[in-house]
Design a protein around this motif. Structure first.
Motif, mmCIF file in Angstrom:
data_model
loop_
_atom_site.group_PDB
_atom_site.id
_atom_site.type_symbol
_atom_site.label_atom_id
_atom_site.label_comp_id
_atom_site.label_asym_id
_atom_site.label_seq_id
_atom_site.Cartn_x
_atom_site.Cartn_y
_atom_site.Cartn_z
ATOM 1 N N PHE A 190 0.832 -1.195 0.000
ATOM 2 C CA PHE A 190 0.000 0.000 0.000
ATOM 3 C C PHE A 190 0.875 1.257 0.000
ATOM 4 N N GLN A 191 0.461 2.262 -0.754
ATOM 5 C CA GLN A 191 1.170 3.531 -0.761
ATOM 6 C C GLN A 191 0.959 4.245 0.567
ATOM 7 N N ARG A 192 2.050 4.522 1.270
ATOM 8 C CA ARG A 192 2.013 5.167 2.599
ATOM 9 C C ARG A 192 1.123 4.403 3.570
ATOM 10 N N GLY A 193 0.841 3.141 3.262
ATOM 11 C CA GLY A 193 -0.013 2.351 4.128
ATOM 12 C C GLY A 193 -1.466 2.742 4.054
ATOM 13 N N ILE A 194 -1.828 3.554 3.050
ATOM 14 C CA ILE A 194 -3.191 4.074 2.940
ATOM 15 C C ILE A 194 -3.880 3.602 1.658
#
Length: 303
Positions: A190-194
């Motif tokens: 995930f991108q930036r965990g978001i």
């Protein structure tokens, strides 16, 4: 009574818009694959999933299958691979190799538009030298395809690009949002965990299709901007349901498949009206599914 086809029209609209020597650890899983290397088939080779979106392959049988030579120096824990136009030296538990005498990283990644080493290492597992699959393809230059165990995981009716490899969650959600973000970034890409972006972790963030946020009383508030791309042909967005199933596994390790079925049924045009805007419980957490103008939100409560 006429069925209510939840999500179907919404989906259509959205789509139009859019080493020290080491042994296997508990974080690693091994599966037997048929490996095709430069057109030569090697059956029943163990491939290691190290749990961070990284597969490692045994390099010696691949080298030999392609006609190149490999020699192992046990004292230095180093293999020397001789190709037609290159000599490669690779040592166990190292993030770099020597390519024609020059040190280069095994695997790179892009951060802020700059290519940097990823930190992935070679390793010795069960007495064999393993290298990251990405390195075997890009640095070593071998055309490698994995056939077998990974296809069993791709069991949904959504054809994905042949080079795509499904990452599986190794962790379960914690009570801390920031910790969960880091896990989603590391294990599911995930991108930036978001954001889950079907086009890759380094792609333009505006192409993200699944967003994990917060809401009052929730461990996760997940917005789905799409569920798949094209059921009739390979499409990067067809990876969304596979990744979503792993995302649900993260928050609902025992009953994730039930939530996945509801969502998949909804996006397939089936009647799931009994679940919309009505809380139900899975794994001790309240689940609420809400339709929005251009997305569907799944709220997963804290315990």
């Amino acid at each position: 009574m006429k069925k209510i086809k939840i999500f179907a029209s919404l989906l259509s609209a959205i789509l139009l818009m859019s080493a020290s020597v080491q042994t296997s650890s508990a974080a690693e899983t091994k599966n037997a694959y048929t490996i095709e290397a430069n057109g030569t088939t090697l059956t029943q080779q163990m491939v290691v999933d190290e749990g961070r979106d990284s597969l490692s392959v045994p390099i010696a049988p691949i080298v030999k299958a392609t006609g190149d030579s490999i020699k192992w120096n046990n004292n230095t824990q180093t293999a020397i691979i001789r190709q037609k136009d290159a000599v490669i030296e690779i040592s166990a538990n190292k993030t770099t190799i020597k390519l024609n005498g020059k040190s280069v990283p095994l695997v790179t990644k892009t951060m802020n538009n700059v290519i940097v080493p990823s930190g992935e290492k070679s390793s010795i597992i069960d007495g064999k030298l393993y290298v990251p699959l990405e390195a075997a393809k890009t640095v070593f230059g071998y055309d490698i395809k994995l056939i077998g165990a990974e296809t069993k995981k791709l069991d949904l009716s959504y054809p994905v690009p042949s080079e795509w490899v499904l990452s599986q969650m190794k962790s379960s959600a914690t009570g801390d949002y920031q910790t969960n973000r880091k896990i989603l970034e590391d294990e599911l890409g995930f991108q930036r965990g978001i954001w889950y972006n079907p086009y890759g972790q380094d792609a333009y963030e505006g192409l993200g299709k699944v967003r994990v946020g917060l809401a009052e009383g929730a461990i996760a508030n997940i917005d789905f901007l799409a569920w798949y791309g094209d059921k009739n042909q390979e499409h990067v967005s067809n990876t969304i349901p596979y990744v979503s199933r792993e995302l649900f596994r993260f928050y609902l390790p025992k009953e994730y498949d039930k939530l996945f079925k509801v969502m998949n049924d909804g996006y397939s045009g089936k009647d799931i009206s009994k679940y919309i805007n009505k809380s139900f419980t899975l794994d001790g957490r309240k689940i609420t599914i809400t339709e929005n103008e251009r997305s569907v939100t799944v709220k997963i409560s804290k315990k």
